[in-house]
Structure formats: C-alpha cells, structure tokens
Design an enzyme around this catalytic site. Structure first.
Site: not given
Ligand SMILES: *Cc1c(COP(=O)(O)O)cnc(C)c1O
Length: 630
Positions: A37, A135, A260, A308
C-alpha cells in the site's frame, strides 16, 4: 544520479534479504501477503510487488482500488487484497480489475452481492474483524452473526477472515488478547475459510500463532525496525536510501543565525552546507535542528529549520568537502540514518517518513549493487479518479469499437493506451506532431467512375522514425483493415469502397517522403489488402530521429456515402484536418470526436472547404477523429 538534486535508491537485494529473514520465522506452509500500500511505503509498488512475487509471495495487500488497478495495469497477476473498506462506487472497478475486497459491514457485503448477482458471477472476499484495533472491521461480538449473514449471500465466497493487531511490536499482552478473541470467533464458525490471517510483520516475530496460514508483511520487509527490541531477533537491512548533494558551502560567524525565525544561532564560527531538499521533498519539518545526515562517512547535524526546499547542515568537522559532494539523508546502514532512528528524534513515525521521502526524487532500483530500473521524477503514485473518467472511457472505447467492430480489440487498445499514459510513463511514448491532413474531392472524368469523387489526400506530420521503412495499407473492409490498426509500422490506412478491385488504379501513392527524401515503394496485393512498403537506404541513419513524414495518395470515394471519416489513431500534438470539396458539395458539416483536454477543436468553414484544427501544443488522444457529413 549524476544529475539529480536528490534521489532514492531502492535496494532490492536488501528487500529479498529481509523477506528471507522474516520467512525463517514462519512454519512451513504459511503464505505471505506482501503489503504494498501507499506505493509500497514509498518504495515503488510495482517493483516491490514484482520482486516479492519472484520470492514466492502469494498475495499482495493494497489500501484501495486505485492502487490495485495500477498494479493490474502493470501486469501483476497474483491475488490482491484491498485492506481498507471500499466505497460502493468502487465495486465495479474492484471486480473489473480482479481485486479482492475486504468486507467490514453487512451493508457493503450486500451491495457487493447485489452487483455480483446482477452480473451472474461469484467473487472472493475477506472479512475483517475488529478484535481490538478499533479501526475498520466488524465488531468482534457481532462477528459470528454477521459472518453467517454474509455467508448466505450466494454470489460471494468468503475466502478469508482476518484481523489486525494494534501494537504487536511492543504490547504482548494486548496482542495475545486480540489473538484469543480472533481464535475464539473462528472456532465458533461452522466452516473454515481458506485463509485466516492476523499478523503484520512485527507479529511474525513477536507473536506466532498456530492457526493462521497467511501473514501480512509490511514495514519489516522494508528493513525498518518497528521496535528496538526486535533488533536482536532479526537482521534487517534498510531498502530505501534517500540521497542528495551539497549545493552551496557557507560560513556563519559567531552570533549569526541560520534559516527561518533564527532558531539556530552559531555559538562559534561554523562552516555549513546547503542541501537542496526540504519538507516538500518529504524531509520532515520536525527534523529542524534535530536531523542528521551523512557526508563522507561523517554524521553532520541539521542546523536551523527545515525549509520547503532546503536544509542547512553543519560541516565544520569536514575539511575536504565541495559543492556536489554526495549526502545521505536517510536509510543507510549507519544506524543514525535509519528511518526509525531519525523519526525517533521527534517521536515521529517511520512508516510516515518512508511514504513521504523523495517526493521530488527519481527512484533507482538496485540489485546486487547494479541499477536495474528507475522511475521518473514527479511520480504519479496512484491511479487517480480522472483515470477512469467514464466519458473518456466511453469516447475512446466506442471510437475504437466502431472502427474495428470489435469490443475485444477496443478493450485491448484502450488498456494499452492507459498503460502507456500511466504505467510506463517514464518510457518514451512515440507521438506525432504538427499533423496536417488534407483531403480533396475532385470530379472524375470517366463514365465508369461517375458515381465517385476522385480523392487526393496528403498527410504530413513529424514523428520519431522507428524503422528504416513503414507501410501504407488499404483494404476493402474494416475487418481486414483492423490488423493494420494494431501494427506500429503502418503510418496510413485507407478503407476502399467495396465495389473496386484492389488495384493501384483505385488506390495509389502519388508521393511518399521523409524529410524530402522520396521513398521507394513496393506494392503487395494479397488477402484483400494493398500493402505498400515505403523505404529508402538513407532512412537507416534517420532512425531514432524526429523526421517529417509526407504521404500523398490518390483514390476514389462514393458520392452516395454522404460522410467521410478521418481518424487520429496515435497520440498527436497539434492537428489540422482540411476537407476541400471544390463546389462539388453543397453543405458540409464537421463533427469532431476529439478526446483530450479540449474536446472542441476549432472549425472553420470556407467557400469550398472546411477545416478543423487544434492548438499546436495541444494533445489529442488516440482514436479521436472527425466525420465530415455532406
Ligand atoms: C499496513 C498493514 C499491514 C502491514 O503492517 P506492517 O506493520 O507494516 O507489517 C498489515 N495488515 C494491514 C491490515 C495493514 O493495513
């Protein structure tokens, strides 16, 4: 890299090493889902997926339909699970792209089920149970009941049931509670899905279980420790390194400030270097006055606020440094630069820094120390929604479909077009520019041809020459002409009226030139087509260069047709199509079917001609065209 202001190196050898290390913790038969992802945590989803597949991974995990679709367009074929809840309007695309949705509500399951039912298909889903992550996912206490309901939906197959840990890297008690809940639910079901999974990469090390048969591996495979305690258990190597180079070297005297808001004031005279990266490049603002970089094997501190586009580092300790010297900003084996340690400086997230670093940087993929691939600057990481603009789909697909009378080929070309736009955007796209097409109708002389117009056509355009020859083709029906649409070495096609014999008397080239070189042509008539090969020995040295094509033909067109279509079948920049009818026709209208940013080219009516044109620098997508109606 020589010319880059900043770049990332993705070390695929290290990635493989990490996967192997993690696999050592798995009992035989347990499969791996590689989580890719967010563009594989900023590492490049396609390249990581490709390598993971090579290493025997059997699933991929993405966050949403766009990420999954992009991988499909890039040719990834293994199952892809969408981890986050999807939206109703994404269902069609999820299924169309062969992605596996996760299901967190009965409502979504029903919508999915209705859709699959209407299409008379059955798809696989994974059900997400919230065992304490808080979640997405169905409540643990409702899980049994809801799973039963979903199981009753005929057009869905529950292939997997999963849950997700909240703190597997450092809270063993909570993790075990979640695991227990998950196991309890599974044991109360009257069926077992093909896959049950709960572990993320940290849990692979900290929390083995005896009933899951799939693990979802993310962070650790990218060589970043989720917790210090894991360092002694597993040897991981960072996959991503973010680098840049010194762009200026300066001196600050005692009392002078840097950056800055004067947050850094030199307590003595220092030498500092300006690096051309800032928070817009993903170098976290929170690293102001905290971050460290590596120059010539020495750690140097960030001084002042991260801007930036720039940061300043104290290089007082380095004698021989120069503008252009390399700087490592993140991810080297030097432990100071590991993502987890840099973000540790401000209590940040290593997940986050990986995702954001190198936004303006080109990625170089390395295998065994060699660069094997690169992806371009200003990556477009996700397939955004304009990608599947219904209207654009419709225009392109129907235009091709009508021309080829084949939905299947229309589909193929369409996905090819998208691929070229989005998936292989660093590869060169061959396109035409300065496209000028003139078609002139004239009277015919002989009685035999009295129902026809004599047609002279001239097409000129510029394009990079691919070979030292090309073809002009003519066929009597669209099916025969179809194959010439698919060939890249055909530059001009004409559909000949059915009443004519395939002879050069009815279709012939009057002149064909490249950069004023008049080409030879060999004519072959067979299988219902006239195929004219145009070539010249001088073309050899022009291959790869942009040249000017000029193709003129003479043919006949039936007066009874009342319409004449001109197609643009390649990416084209700047189009001008003129139809000259020389008082032979009364009223002519032009109906443009243009796809591209501007769907409305300029139409100009003159006494005995009509022309349509686009701006010189405007892109016209393949399979646009114009129909002249008379
Ligand atoms: C991102 C994610 C993972 C991977 O988790 P890591 O801690 O990066 O290994 C596994 N399962 C779900 C549902 C996730 O959203």
């Amino acid at each position: 890299m020589q010319n880059d202001r900043s770049w990332t190196e993705i070390n695929l050898t290290n990635f493989e090493h990490n996967l192997k290390e993690l696999r050592n913790f798995l009992s035989p038969g347990i499969e791996i889902m590689q989580i890719v992802k967010a563009d594989a945590y900023g590492h490049g989803a396609f390249q990581i997926a490709e390598r993971a597949v090579k290493c025997g991974v059997t699933f991929l995990g993405v966050a949403n339909v766009d990420e999954g679709m992009l991988l499909r367009y890039q040719g990834i074929e293994i199952p892809i699970l969408i981890l986050s809840p999807s939206l109703e309007n994404e269902i069609e695309r999820i299924i169309g792209s062969g992605l596996t949705p996760s299901v967190s509500t009965v409502d979504f399951a029903e919508k999915l089920g209705n859709y699959t039912k209407s299409k008379d298909i059955r798809i696989k889903i994974h059900i997400n149970i919230d065992t304490g992550m808080g979640r997405s996912g169905i409540y643990a206490k409702e899980a049994i009941e809801i799973i039963k309901k979903i199981r009753n939906l005929e057009n869905l197959e529950i292939e997997g049931i999963f849950s997700h840990y909240s703190a597997s890297e450092n809270d063993q008690k909570y993790t075990q509670d979640q695991l227990k809940k998950f196991k309890q639910i599974l044991s109360q079901l009257d069926f077992s899905p093909e896959y049950t999974h709960i572990s993320n990469s940290s849990a692979v090390i900290t929390s083995k279980d005896d009933f899951s048969n799939l693990v979802r591996i993310g962070l650790l495979s990218y060589g970043v420790y989720s917790d210090k305690s894991l360092e002694e258990k597993v040897n991981l190597k960072p996959v991503m390194t973010f680098k840049s180079r010194i762009s200026q070297i300066k001196i600050a005297d005692k009392g002078e400030s840097i950056g800055y808001n004067r947050t850094y004031i030199a307590s003595k005279k220092i030498k500092y270097a300006i690096l051309p990266v800032g928070y817009a490049d993903g170098y976290d603002f929170m690293l102001s006055n905290k971050g460290k970089v590596l120059i010539k094997e020495k750690i140097c501190n960030i001084v002042g606020k991260v801007s930036m586009d720039m940061i300043a580092v104290d290089v007082s300790n380095l004698n021989k440094i120069d503008v252009n010297d390399k700087v490592i900003l993140l991810g080297d084996e030097n432990s100071n630069l590991r993502a987890e340690n840099l973000t540790g400086l401000f209590n940040g997230s290593s997940y986050e820094i990986l995702c954001q670093v190198g936004r303006r940087a080109k990625r170089y993929y390395k295998d065994n120390g060699k660069i094997i691939d690169s992806s371009p600057l200003l990556r477009r990481d996700f397939v955004s929604t304009d990608y599947s603009d219904e209207k654009l789909n419709f225009i392109i697909e129907t235009a091709i479909e009508q021309r080829l009378q084949s939905k299947e080929i229309a589909n193929l070309i369409y996905s090819d077009v998208l691929k070229r736009f989005f998936a292989e955007r660093d590869k060169e796209i061959c396109y035409r520019n300065n496209f000028v097409h003139t078609i002139e109708f004239k009277e015919t002389k002989s009685a035999f041809l009295k129902d026809y117009f004599l047609v002279n056509t001239t097409l000129t355009f510029n394009k990079k020459l691919q070979n030292d020859y090309f073809y002009v083709a003519c066929a009597k029906n669209e099916n025969l002409l179809e194959k010439y649409f698919l060939r890249k070495d055909v530059e001009y096609r004409w559909l000949l009226d059915n009443n004519f014999d395939l002879e050069t008397e009815f279709f012939d080239i009057t002149s064909v030139k490249i950069n004023e070189i008049e080409l030879y042509n060999d004519i072959k008539i067979s299988g219902g087509c006239i195929e004219i090969r145009c070539y010249h020995q001088k073309l050899k040295e022009l291959v790869g260069k942009e040249v000017n094509f000029s193709i003129s033909t003479r043919t006949y067109y039936p007066q009874s047709s009342h319409q004449l279509s001109v197609y643009i079948i390649e990416m084209t920049q700047g189009v001008n199509i003129e139809f000259i009818f020389n008082k032979l026709l009364q009223k002519v209208e032009a109906v443009p079917i243009f796809s591209g940013r501007n769907k409305f080219p300029q139409i100009e009516n003159k006494k005995d001609s009509i022309s349509i044109s686009s701006q010189k620098d405007e892109w016209i997508f393949p399979n646009s065209g114009v129909v002249f109606v008379y």
